[in-house]
Enzyme design. Structure first.
Site, mmCIF file in Angstrom:
data_model
loop_
_atom_site.group_PDB
_atom_site.id
_atom_site.type_symbol
_atom_site.label_atom_id
_atom_site.label_comp_id
_atom_site.label_asym_id
_atom_site.label_seq_id
_atom_site.Cartn_x
_atom_site.Cartn_y
_atom_site.Cartn_z
ATOM 1 N N ASP A 194 0.833 -1.214 0.000
ATOM 2 C CA ASP A 194 0.000 0.000 0.000
ATOM 3 C C ASP A 194 0.862 1.255 0.000
ATOM 4 O OD1 ASP A 194 -2.235 -1.571 0.118
ATOM 5 O OD2 ASP A 194 -2.500 -1.358 2.290
HETATM 6 N N1 URA Z 1 -1.611 -5.720 3.886
HETATM 7 C C1 URA Z 1 -1.981 -4.419 3.913
HETATM 8 O O1 URA Z 1 -2.996 -4.072 4.491
HETATM 9 N N2 URA Z 1 -1.199 -3.541 3.265
HETATM 10 C C2 URA Z 1 -0.057 -3.853 2.645
HETATM 11 O O2 URA Z 1 0.624 -2.992 2.088
HETATM 12 C C3 URA Z 1 0.311 -5.222 2.627
HETATM 13 C C4 URA Z 1 -0.482 -6.129 3.268
#
Ligand code: URA
Length: 237
Positions: free
Chosen positions: A106
């Site tokens: 993310d």
């Molecule tokens: N899970 C999440 O919520 N975000 C990420 O970036 C990776 C795994």
């Protein structure tokens, strides 16, 4: 470039414009080589990185590329974005040709991100059936309880998709700090798992994928090529 595996006669027909029947003749005459070996079998399977030569003409010669990056927060795991800097913007133009992201992080997440031009490898890595664990360190807004550990192990039901997450291993390090490993990569997966307890994820850092650890010499935003051995730890070839 072909991204999928395909039969040699099909590949030759597409790249040279010669019909499939004539391709048989060309192969029988020993005019084609694949990875340095004369190829006569029309059913031979070739892939994106097979070196294919017809007479003296190189029809395909692609180099496979594999990089690990220490992704900083505030950068999008995408090849293009109108508003924000992307991880591909952090890669030199000469390295970045045809790269894609193998397992996104993310916008505000950080840590180990893999980039490659090898579609088979990244599919292998991301496939839940392979059970390749992704390891994260997470900081939370509120205190955790031991209850989380069993709940994550049993799986958390995601109403939107109507699925239960695969078993995840949670190790509580401190009241608000934990390590977690998951084998899937669902949308905002870890945030949503903690969301079950209305516990907000303040930071999320991926430090390992399978047996591959983020190189501690890489500062945020830096990247380096993987060694052959590191590529092989992920498998998929
Ligand atoms: N899970 C999440 O919520 N975000 C990420 O970036 C990776 C795994």
């Amino acid at each position: 470039m072909i991204s999928q595996r395909t039969r040699l006669d099909r590949f030759l027909s597409i790249t040279t414009g010669v019909n499939r029947r004539s391709v048989r003749g060309i192969l029988a005459q020993g005019r084609v080589s694949v990875d340095g070996v004369v190829a006569r079998d029309i059913q031979q399977v070739v892939h994106q990185f097979s070196v294919i030569i017809f007479d003296d003409k190189v029809l395909q010669q692609n180099q496979s590329l594999y990089f690990m990056m220490n992704k900083p927060p505030g950068v999008v795991s995408a090849t293009k974005d109108k508003r924000h800097k992307t991880v591909l913007d952090l890669v030199k133009k000469s390295d970045g040709v045809n790269l894609h992201i193998a397992g996104r992080l993310d916008f505000n997440s950080s840590g180990l991100l893999l980039l490659t031009n090898d579609g088979a490898w990244s599919r292998h890595l991301s496939s839940p059936e392979q059970g390749i664990k992704k390891y994260y360190r997470v900081a939370l807004e509120n205190k955790m309880t031991e209850e989380y550990v069993q709940a994550f192990r049993d799986g958390i039901y995601f109403e939107y998709e109507g699925i239960t997450t695969q078993s995840a291993e949670l190790t509580i390090i401190d009241d608000r700090i934990a390590e977690i490993s998951v084998t899937e990569g669902r949308y905002h997966q870890i945030k949503r798992m903690f969301g079950r307890y209305q516990n907000k994820v303040l930071s999320l850092h991926r430090y390992r994928i399978g047996d591959l650890e983020l190189d501690s010499a890489l500062e945020a935003g830096q990247y380096r090529a993987l060694s052959n051995k590191e590529v092989a730890t992920i498998g998929g070839h």
